[in-house]
Motif scaffolding. Structure first.
Motif, PDB file in Angstrom:
ATOM      1  N   MET A 264      13.712  -6.286  24.714  1.00  0.00           N
ATOM      2  CA  MET A 264      13.049  -5.450  23.722  1.00  0.00           C
ATOM      3  C   MET A 264      14.109  -4.792  22.853  1.00  0.00           C
ATOM      4  O   MET A 264      15.200  -4.469  23.299  1.00  0.00           O
ATOM      5  CB  MET A 264      12.155  -4.392  24.375  1.00  0.00           C
ATOM      6  N   SER A 265      13.773  -4.623  21.593  1.00  0.00           N
ATOM      7  CA  SER A 265      14.683  -4.016  20.634  1.00  0.00           C
ATOM      8  C   SER A 265      14.693  -2.505  20.830  1.00  0.00           C
ATOM      9  O   SER A 265      13.649  -1.873  20.921  1.00  0.00           O
ATOM     10  CB  SER A 265      14.229  -4.364  19.210  1.00  0.00           C
ATOM     11  N   THR A 266      15.897  -1.930  20.921  1.00  0.00           N
ATOM     12  CA  THR A 266      16.028  -0.480  21.040  1.00  0.00           C
ATOM     13  C   THR A 266      16.490   0.142  19.729  1.00  0.00           C
ATOM     14  O   THR A 266      16.403   1.342  19.555  1.00  0.00           O
ATOM     15  CB  THR A 266      17.010  -0.106  22.161  1.00  0.00           C
ATOM     16  N   SER A 267      16.988  -0.685  18.827  1.00  0.00           N
ATOM     17  CA  SER A 267      17.390  -0.251  17.487  1.00  0.00           C
ATOM     18  C   SER A 267      17.518  -1.499  16.623  1.00  0.00           C
ATOM     19  O   SER A 267      17.353  -2.621  17.095  1.00  0.00           O
ATOM     20  CB  SER A 267      18.720   0.518  17.532  1.00  0.00           C
ATOM     21  N   HIS A 268      17.842  -1.295  15.356  1.00  0.00           N
ATOM     22  CA  HIS A 268      18.038  -2.413  14.423  1.00  0.00           C
ATOM     23  C   HIS A 268      19.136  -3.353  14.929  1.00  0.00           C
ATOM     24  O   HIS A 268      19.081  -4.567  14.712  1.00  0.00           O
ATOM     25  CB  HIS A 268      18.386  -1.858  13.037  1.00  0.00           C
ATOM     26  N   GLU A 269      20.129  -2.790  15.629  1.00  0.00           N
ATOM     27  CA  GLU A 269      21.295  -3.572  16.031  1.00  0.00           C
ATOM     28  C   GLU A 269      21.333  -3.953  17.507  1.00  0.00           C
ATOM     29  O   GLU A 269      22.159  -4.750  17.906  1.00  0.00           O
ATOM     30  CB  GLU A 269      22.572  -2.785  15.709  1.00  0.00           C
ATOM     31  N   GLU A 270      20.484  -3.359  18.338  1.00  0.00           N
ATOM     32  CA  GLU A 270      20.627  -3.557  19.781  1.00  0.00           C
ATOM     33  C   GLU A 270      19.319  -3.962  20.452  1.00  0.00           C
ATOM     34  O   GLU A 270      18.252  -3.498  20.075  1.00  0.00           O
ATOM     35  CB  GLU A 270      21.140  -2.267  20.429  1.00  0.00           C
ATOM     36  N   VAL A 271      19.454  -4.829  21.456  1.00  0.00           N
ATOM     37  CA  VAL A 271      18.329  -5.170  22.332  1.00  0.00           C
ATOM     38  C   VAL A 271      18.794  -4.995  23.774  1.00  0.00           C
ATOM     39  O   VAL A 271      19.979  -5.129  24.090  1.00  0.00           O
ATOM     40  CB  VAL A 271      17.796  -6.605  22.124  1.00  0.00           C
ATOM     41  N   VAL A 272      17.836  -4.682  24.647  1.00  0.00           N
ATOM     42  CA  VAL A 272      18.094  -4.562  26.076  1.00  0.00           C
ATOM     43  C   VAL A 272      17.175  -5.535  26.803  1.00  0.00           C
ATOM     44  O   VAL A 272      15.982  -5.604  26.503  1.00  0.00           O
ATOM     45  CB  VAL A 272      17.846  -3.115  26.577  1.00  0.00           C
ATOM     46  N   CYS A 273      17.741  -6.265  27.745  1.00  0.00           N
ATOM     47  CA  CYS A 273      16.989  -7.263  28.495  1.00  0.00           C
ATOM     48  C   CYS A 273      17.015  -6.905  29.976  1.00  0.00           C
ATOM     49  O   CYS A 273      18.071  -6.589  30.516  1.00  0.00           O
ATOM     50  CB  CYS A 273      17.606  -8.645  28.313  1.00  0.00           C
ATOM     51  N   SER A 274      15.859  -6.955  30.604  1.00  0.00           N
ATOM     52  CA  SER A 274      15.751  -6.693  32.040  1.00  0.00           C
ATOM     53  C   SER A 274      15.677  -8.023  32.773  1.00  0.00           C
ATOM     54  O   SER A 274      14.682  -8.740  32.671  1.00  0.00           O
ATOM     55  CB  SER A 274      14.507  -5.858  32.337  1.00  0.00           C
ATOM     56  N   ILE A 275      16.724  -8.338  33.498  1.00  0.00           N
ATOM     57  CA  ILE A 275      16.799  -9.612  34.213  1.00  0.00           C
ATOM     58  C   ILE A 275      16.215  -9.474  35.618  1.00  0.00           C
ATOM     59  O   ILE A 275      15.580 -10.379  36.120  1.00  0.00           O
ATOM     60  CB  ILE A 275      18.252 -10.118  34.269  1.00  0.00           C
ATOM     61  N   GLY A 276      16.430  -8.335  36.241  1.00  0.00           N
ATOM     62  CA  GLY A 276      15.959  -8.135  37.609  1.00  0.00           C
ATOM     63  C   GLY A 276      17.070  -8.380  38.610  1.00  0.00           C
ATOM     64  O   GLY A 276      18.234  -8.527  38.252  1.00  0.00           O
TER      65      GLY A 276
END
Length: 111
Positions: free
Chosen positions: A66-78
């Motif tokens: 999911m996008s947290t800002s215009h420049e950054e995304v965070v991915c949850s792998i588990g």
């Protein structure tokens, strides 16, 4: 008597595979990020992946991100077991008016 047990550590490797080494203004590029747990232990608590770009827009994100800002995304792998590999696909659109170096930074962490 009580036994003392320490969890085995994990050793995470991140690889960036790009469809092209050249980014062209006004065009999209595709990228695959692979995360591999060399073990010998589990990567827990769950593994998170952060990606940052400059001079570009995200044109496609893996469903775990999911996008947290215009420049950054965070991915949850588990949680990742020893020997487990996860691959995620991303797209970047280089802004047509952009002039400079385009960057894609990747950081992986557990916990």
């Amino acid at each position: 008597p009580l036994l003392s047990v320490e969890a085995a550590t994990s050793d995470l490797e991140v690889r960036l595979l790009s469809s092209s080494v050249n980014a062209i203004a006004g065009q999209s590029t595709g990228h695959v990020v692979e995360v591999y747990n060399h073990g010998p232990g589990y990567a827990a608590p769950p593994v998170d992946l952060r990606l940052r770009i400059n001079g570009s827009l995200w044109s496609g994100l893996d469903e775990r991100c999911m996008s947290t800002s215009h420049e950054e995304v965070v991915c949850s792998i588990g949680v990742m077991g020893p020997g487990e590999k996860v691959a995620m696909l991303f797209g970047m659109y280089v802004e047509a008016s952009y002039d400079g170096e385009v960057g894609l930074g990747v950081h992986v962490g557990s916990g």
